[in-house]
Design a protein around this motif. Sequence first.
Motif, PDB file in Angstrom:
ATOM      1  N   SER A   1       0.845  -1.195   0.000  1.00  0.00           N
ATOM      2  CA  SER A   1       0.000   0.000   0.000  1.00  0.00           C
ATOM      3  C   SER A   1       0.881   1.246   0.000  1.00  0.00           C
ATOM      4  O   SER A   1       1.790   1.359   0.832  1.00  0.00           O
ATOM      5  N   PRO A   2       0.624   2.200  -0.900  1.00  0.00           N
ATOM      6  CA  PRO A   2       1.439   3.421  -0.921  1.00  0.00           C
ATOM      7  C   PRO A   2       1.429   4.174   0.410  1.00  0.00           C
ATOM      8  O   PRO A   2       2.416   4.812   0.769  1.00  0.00           O
ATOM      9  N   ARG A   3       0.346   4.077   1.156  1.00  0.00           N
ATOM     10  CA  ARG A   3       0.254   4.793   2.447  1.00  0.00           C
ATOM     11  C   ARG A   3       1.192   4.216   3.495  1.00  0.00           C
ATOM     12  O   ARG A   3       1.624   4.923   4.400  1.00  0.00           O
ATOM     13  N   THR A   4       1.480   2.921   3.411  1.00  0.00           N
ATOM     14  CA  THR A   4       2.313   2.266   4.422  1.00  0.00           C
ATOM     15  C   THR A   4       3.616   1.702   3.861  1.00  0.00           C
ATOM     16  O   THR A   4       4.393   1.096   4.600  1.00  0.00           O
ATOM     17  N   ALA A   5       3.846   1.912   2.574  1.00  0.00           N
ATOM     18  CA  ALA A   5       5.017   1.308   1.918  1.00  0.00           C
ATOM     19  C   ALA A   5       6.333   1.760   2.542  1.00  0.00           C
ATOM     20  O   ALA A   5       7.265   0.959   2.668  1.00  0.00           O
ATOM     21  N   ALA A   6       6.428   3.008   2.951  1.00  0.00           N
ATOM     22  CA  ALA A   6       7.683   3.491   3.545  1.00  0.00           C
ATOM     23  C   ALA A   6       7.982   2.762   4.850  1.00  0.00           C
ATOM     24  O   ALA A   6       9.136   2.413   5.122  1.00  0.00           O
ATOM     25  N   ILE A   7       6.959   2.504   5.649  1.00  0.00           N
ATOM     26  CA  ILE A   7       7.156   1.769   6.905  1.00  0.00           C
ATOM     27  C   ILE A   7       7.598   0.342   6.589  1.00  0.00           C
ATOM     28  O   ILE A   7       8.535  -0.179   7.206  1.00  0.00           O
ATOM     29  N   GLY A   8       6.941  -0.290   5.632  1.00  0.00           N
ATOM     30  CA  GLY A   8       7.327  -1.637   5.221  1.00  0.00           C
ATOM     31  C   GLY A   8       8.742  -1.671   4.685  1.00  0.00           C
ATOM     32  O   GLY A   8       9.494  -2.621   4.938  1.00  0.00           O
ATOM     33  N   ALA A   9       9.114  -0.633   3.958  1.00  0.00           N
ATOM     34  CA  ALA A   9      10.467  -0.564   3.402  1.00  0.00           C
ATOM     35  C   ALA A   9      11.514  -0.456   4.510  1.00  0.00           C
ATOM     36  O   ALA A   9      12.556  -1.116   4.456  1.00  0.00           O
ATOM     37  N   VAL A  10      11.227   0.349   5.527  1.00  0.00           N
ATOM     38  CA  VAL A  10      12.163   0.480   6.650  1.00  0.00           C
ATOM     39  C   VAL A  10      12.292  -0.860   7.389  1.00  0.00           C
ATOM     40  O   VAL A  10      13.397  -1.274   7.749  1.00  0.00           O
ATOM     41  N   LEU A  11      11.169  -1.552   7.585  1.00  0.00           N
ATOM     42  CA  LEU A  11      11.228  -2.888   8.206  1.00  0.00           C
ATOM     43  C   LEU A  11      12.048  -3.853   7.355  1.00  0.00           C
ATOM     44  O   LEU A  11      12.870  -4.615   7.880  1.00  0.00           O
ATOM     45  N   ALA A  12      11.811  -3.835   6.058  1.00  0.00           N
ATOM     46  CA  ALA A  12      12.555  -4.717   5.156  1.00  0.00           C
ATOM     47  C   ALA A  12      14.047  -4.384   5.187  1.00  0.00           C
ATOM     48  O   ALA A  12      14.890  -5.294   5.222  1.00  0.00           O
ATOM     49  N   MET A  13      14.374  -3.099   5.210  1.00  0.00           N
ATOM     50  CA  MET A  13      15.782  -2.705   5.276  1.00  0.00           C
ATOM     51  C   MET A  13      16.430  -3.213   6.564  1.00  0.00           C
ATOM     52  O   MET A  13      17.574  -3.685   6.551  1.00  0.00           O
ATOM     53  N   GLY A  14      15.697  -3.139   7.663  1.00  0.00           N
ATOM     54  CA  GLY A  14      16.234  -3.622   8.936  1.00  0.00           C
ATOM     55  C   GLY A  14      16.512  -5.112   8.921  1.00  0.00           C
ATOM     56  O   GLY A  14      17.585  -5.568   9.349  1.00  0.00           O
ATOM     57  N   THR A  15      15.547  -5.886   8.410  1.00  0.00           N
ATOM     58  CA  THR A  15      15.766  -7.335   8.380  1.00  0.00           C
ATOM     59  C   THR A  15      16.864  -7.710   7.392  1.00  0.00           C
ATOM     60  O   THR A  15      17.663  -8.611   7.648  1.00  0.00           O
ATOM     61  N   MET A  16      16.937  -6.985   6.280  1.00  0.00           N
ATOM     62  CA  MET A  16      17.983  -7.282   5.308  1.00  0.00           C
ATOM     63  C   MET A  16      19.356  -6.840   5.810  1.00  0.00           C
ATOM     64  O   MET A  16      20.369  -7.477   5.489  1.00  0.00           O
ATOM     65  N   ALA A  17      19.408  -5.785   6.594  1.00  0.00           N
ATOM     66  CA  ALA A  17      20.683  -5.386   7.199  1.00  0.00           C
ATOM     67  C   ALA A  17      21.189  -6.511   8.097  1.00  0.00           C
ATOM     68  O   ALA A  17      22.386  -6.837   8.090  1.00  0.00           O
ATOM     69  N   GLY A  18      20.267  -7.123   8.848  1.00  0.00           N
ATOM     70  CA  GLY A  18      20.649  -8.263   9.678  1.00  0.00           C
ATOM     71  C   GLY A  18      21.109  -9.447   8.843  1.00  0.00           C
ATOM     72  O   GLY A  18      22.085 -10.125   9.186  1.00  0.00           O
ATOM     73  N   ALA A  19      20.404  -9.706   7.746  1.00  0.00           N
ATOM     74  CA  ALA A  19      20.787 -10.812   6.868  1.00  0.00           C
ATOM     75  C   ALA A  19      22.160 -10.565   6.240  1.00  0.00           C
ATOM     76  O   ALA A  19      23.003 -11.474   6.201  1.00  0.00           O
ATOM     77  N   ILE A  20      22.383  -9.353   5.778  1.00  0.00           N
ATOM     78  CA  ILE A  20      23.669  -9.010   5.155  1.00  0.00           C
ATOM     79  C   ILE A  20      24.797  -9.143   6.178  1.00  0.00           C
ATOM     80  O   ILE A  20      25.855  -9.717   5.892  1.00  0.00           O
ATOM     81  N   ALA A  21      24.574  -8.634   7.395  1.00  0.00           N
ATOM     82  CA  ALA A  21      25.583  -8.745   8.454  1.00  0.00           C
ATOM     83  C   ALA A  21      25.861 -10.218   8.779  1.00  0.00           C
ATOM     84  O   ALA A  21      27.016 -10.605   8.994  1.00  0.00           O
ATOM     85  N   SER A  22      24.823 -11.028   8.781  1.00  0.00           N
ATOM     86  CA  SER A  22      25.006 -12.465   9.053  1.00  0.00           C
ATOM     87  C   SER A  22      25.825 -13.140   7.958  1.00  0.00           C
ATOM     88  O   SER A  22      26.655 -14.010   8.232  1.00  0.00           O
ATOM     89  N   HIS A  23      25.595 -12.724   6.719  1.00  0.00           N
ATOM     90  CA  HIS A  23      26.368 -13.288   5.605  1.00  0.00           C
ATOM     91  C   HIS A  23      27.817 -12.815   5.629  1.00  0.00           C
ATOM     92  O   HIS A  23      28.717 -13.553   5.242  1.00  0.00           O
ATOM     93  N   LEU A  24      28.032 -11.595   6.074  1.00  0.00           N
ATOM     94  CA  LEU A  24      29.407 -11.086   6.163  1.00  0.00           C
ATOM     95  C   LEU A  24      30.120 -11.606   7.404  1.00  0.00           C
ATOM     96  O   LEU A  24      31.333 -11.464   7.527  1.00  0.00           O
ATOM     97  N   GLY A  25      29.356 -12.192   8.316  1.00  0.00           N
ATOM     98  CA  GLY A  25      29.903 -12.739   9.553  1.00  0.00           C
ATOM     99  C   GLY A  25      29.866 -14.254   9.548  1.00  0.00           C
ATOM    100  O   GLY A  25      30.483 -14.908   8.704  1.00  0.00           O
ATOM    101  N   PRO A  26      29.080 -14.821  10.485  1.00  0.00           N
ATOM    102  CA  PRO A  26      29.137 -16.266  10.717  1.00  0.00           C
ATOM    103  C   PRO A  26      28.679 -17.155   9.556  1.00  0.00           C
ATOM    104  O   PRO A  26      29.170 -18.272   9.407  1.00  0.00           O
ATOM    105  N   LEU A  27      27.757 -16.690   8.730  1.00  0.00           N
ATOM    106  CA  LEU A  27      27.257 -17.548   7.644  1.00  0.00           C
ATOM    107  C   LEU A  27      28.213 -17.649   6.472  1.00  0.00           C
ATOM    108  O   LEU A  27      28.343 -18.690   5.848  1.00  0.00           O
TER     109      LEU A  27
END
Length: 136
Positions: free
Chosen positions: A68-94
Amino acid sequence: MSRPLSKTQNLVAWIAALVAVVILGQTLYFKFTGQPESKYIFEKLGAEPWGRYGSGAVELLAVLLLLSPRTAAIGAVLAMGTMAGAIASHLGPLGVEVQGDGGTLFTLAIVTFVSAAIVAFLRRGTLPVVGARLAR
């Protein structure tokens, strides 16, 4: 209140949101059904099963908000947060390559992060509390 997006900006925001939704959406199956690859990742991180369920829940919420365009920015910030964790995990232990995937999961995490960042930037004016300041 934010300015409306131009037609081009709106199209780019939708395309970027759909890229993130498709990638996040297809990984939900693996997380929620406990597929071996997903279990391996979260066992290696010491977060199986609750980390898998928790990240899956946050990603599901991000997917729903991105649609939804009204909530897309919030969803994008959540997605960025989870992907930051995934990227950090790949650059670290995984490691960048997980179980011989040639770095596919790492690449998908980066693509999702960048797509979500595009949505967050273009729709920043709709973010609660800070949106009006960021839109200036």
